[in-house]
Design a protein around this motif. Structure first.
Motif, PDB file in Angstrom:
ATOM      1  N   CYS A   1      39.338  46.435  67.656  1.00 10.36           N
ATOM      2  CA  CYS A   1      40.111  47.601  68.112  1.00 10.36           C
ATOM      3  C   CYS A   1      39.198  48.746  68.539  1.00 10.36           C
ATOM      4  O   CYS A   1      39.680  49.810  68.922  1.00 10.36           O
ATOM      5  CB  CYS A   1      41.031  48.088  66.991  1.00 10.36           C
ATOM      6  SG  CYS A   1      42.248  46.880  66.461  1.00 10.36           S
ATOM      7  N   ARG A   2      37.901  48.535  68.470  1.00 11.52           N
ATOM      8  CA  ARG A   2      36.935  49.604  68.766  1.00 11.52           C
ATOM      9  C   ARG A   2      36.143  49.336  70.048  1.00 11.52           C
ATOM     10  O   ARG A   2      35.206  50.051  70.336  1.00 11.52           O
ATOM     11  CB  ARG A   2      35.938  49.729  67.598  1.00 11.52           C
ATOM     12  CG  ARG A   2      36.597  50.114  66.286  1.00 11.52           C
ATOM     13  CD  ARG A   2      35.627  49.977  65.110  1.00 11.52           C
ATOM     14  NE  ARG A   2      36.298  50.261  63.863  1.00 11.52           N
ATOM     15  CZ  ARG A   2      36.244  51.424  63.208  1.00 11.52           C
ATOM     16  NH1 ARG A   2      35.519  52.412  63.689  1.00 11.52           N
ATOM     17  NH2 ARG A   2      36.896  51.594  62.086  1.00 11.52           N
ATOM     18  N   THR A   3      36.537  48.299  70.798  1.00 14.11           N
ATOM     19  CA  THR A   3      35.676  47.831  71.881  1.00 14.11           C
ATOM     20  C   THR A   3      36.140  48.210  73.286  1.00 14.11           C
ATOM     21  O   THR A   3      35.503  47.800  74.254  1.00 14.11           O
ATOM     22  CB  THR A   3      35.524  46.303  71.805  1.00 14.11           C
ATOM     23  OG1 THR A   3      36.824  45.706  71.859  1.00 14.11           O
ATOM     24  CG2 THR A   3      34.812  45.894  70.532  1.00 14.11           C
ATOM     25  N   PHE A   4      37.228  48.926  73.433  1.00 15.90           N
ATOM     26  CA  PHE A   4      37.666  49.434  74.737  1.00 15.90           C
ATOM     27  C   PHE A   4      37.697  48.343  75.812  1.00 15.90           C
ATOM     28  O   PHE A   4      37.176  48.509  76.897  1.00 15.90           O
ATOM     29  CB  PHE A   4      36.762  50.591  75.200  1.00 15.90           C
ATOM     30  CG  PHE A   4      36.818  51.797  74.315  1.00 15.90           C
ATOM     31  CD1 PHE A   4      37.802  52.754  74.497  1.00 15.90           C
ATOM     32  CD2 PHE A   4      35.910  51.969  73.286  1.00 15.90           C
ATOM     33  CE1 PHE A   4      37.865  53.878  73.676  1.00 15.90           C
ATOM     34  CE2 PHE A   4      35.967  53.078  72.452  1.00 15.90           C
ATOM     35  CZ  PHE A   4      36.950  54.036  72.656  1.00 15.90           C
ATOM     36  N   PHE A   5      38.346  47.216  75.481  1.00 19.18           N
ATOM     37  CA  PHE A   5      38.388  46.102  76.435  1.00 19.18           C
ATOM     38  C   PHE A   5      39.369  46.355  77.576  1.00 19.18           C
ATOM     39  O   PHE A   5      39.290  45.727  78.628  1.00 19.18           O
ATOM     40  CB  PHE A   5      38.769  44.803  75.717  1.00 19.18           C
ATOM     41  CG  PHE A   5      40.233  44.720  75.378  1.00 19.18           C
ATOM     42  CD1 PHE A   5      41.128  44.141  76.265  1.00 19.18           C
ATOM     43  CD2 PHE A   5      40.719  45.243  74.185  1.00 19.18           C
ATOM     44  CE1 PHE A   5      42.484  44.080  75.967  1.00 19.18           C
ATOM     45  CE2 PHE A   5      42.064  45.177  73.887  1.00 19.18           C
ATOM     46  CZ  PHE A   5      42.950  44.597  74.783  1.00 19.18           C
TER      47      PHE A   5
END
Length: 200
Positions: free
Chosen positions: A129-133
């Motif tokens: 949820c922290r990877t800005f995909f």
């Protein structure tokens, strides 16, 4: 002796959670300058077709955050109450995107997504949820695939010390359901090939 034996697993988990927090801090540095428009699409797994996979230690962090909010039942109330009276941003903006009009069951909302579009356990959210995909993300400095893979491997290494098979990722919603039935249970090997997370 008995007292030490009982508390030791909790002490180990606490130490591993501290290590996990350090890795999350590294993720913040890797993605420094990145942001998103808070569309919450990434939290609606039915829309994106993606769901974060969590290791046992990430699940432990999520479960602790839920407990800190009063437990699963209290969290459900928080999720609903946080959106009370909040405007539907898609309707207010006249957004014609039909994907946002999916029935809630089809959206497969993350159970931690409040009705106001916020994460109820934001500080404890998993690495995925922290990877800005998402294509909607506003990019900061370029992020190499190698850097994301390195973070994933660090989390997996911590999880492997947390529980047997703990490094094998499982979909967040399934992991939460399984942990409710059998807290602390090791994940099955099903879905192991997908443990690299939703990040690209």
């Amino acid at each position: 002796m008995r007292r030490t034996a009982i508390s030791a697993p909790h002490l180990l988990e606490a130490a591993l959670l501290t290590e996990l927090t350090t890795v999350y801090g590294e993720a913040e540095e890797v993605f420094q300058g990145w942001s998103c428009g808070a569309s919450t699409e990434c939290c609606r797994f039915g829309i994106t077709g993606r769901e974060p996979y969590v290791t046992s230690i990430e699940l432990a962090a999520v479960r602790r955050a839920i407990a800190a909010r009063g437990g699963a039942r209290a969290l459900q109330g928080i999720v609903r109450a946080d959106g009370a009276g909040a405007p539907d941003r898609a309707k207010a903006a006249g957004d014609p995107d039909r994907r946002r009009a999916l029935p809630q069951a089809s959206e497969r909302r993350c159970p931690m997504l409040t009705d106001a579009g916020r994460c109820a356990i934001y500080a404890a959210r998993p690495l995925g949820c922290r990877t800005f995909f998402c294509d909607r993300a506003f990019a900061g400095a370029p992020v190499r695939h190698h850097d994301v893979t390195r973070l994933v491997r660090k989390v997996q290494e911590i999880a492997a010390r947390h529980a047997p098979g703990g490094d094998l990722g499982r979909p967040l919603t399934r992991a939460l359901a399984d942990s409710s039935a059998a807290p602390g249970g090791a994940p099955s090997r099903a879905g192991a090939a997908a443990r690299a997370r939703r990040a690209r």
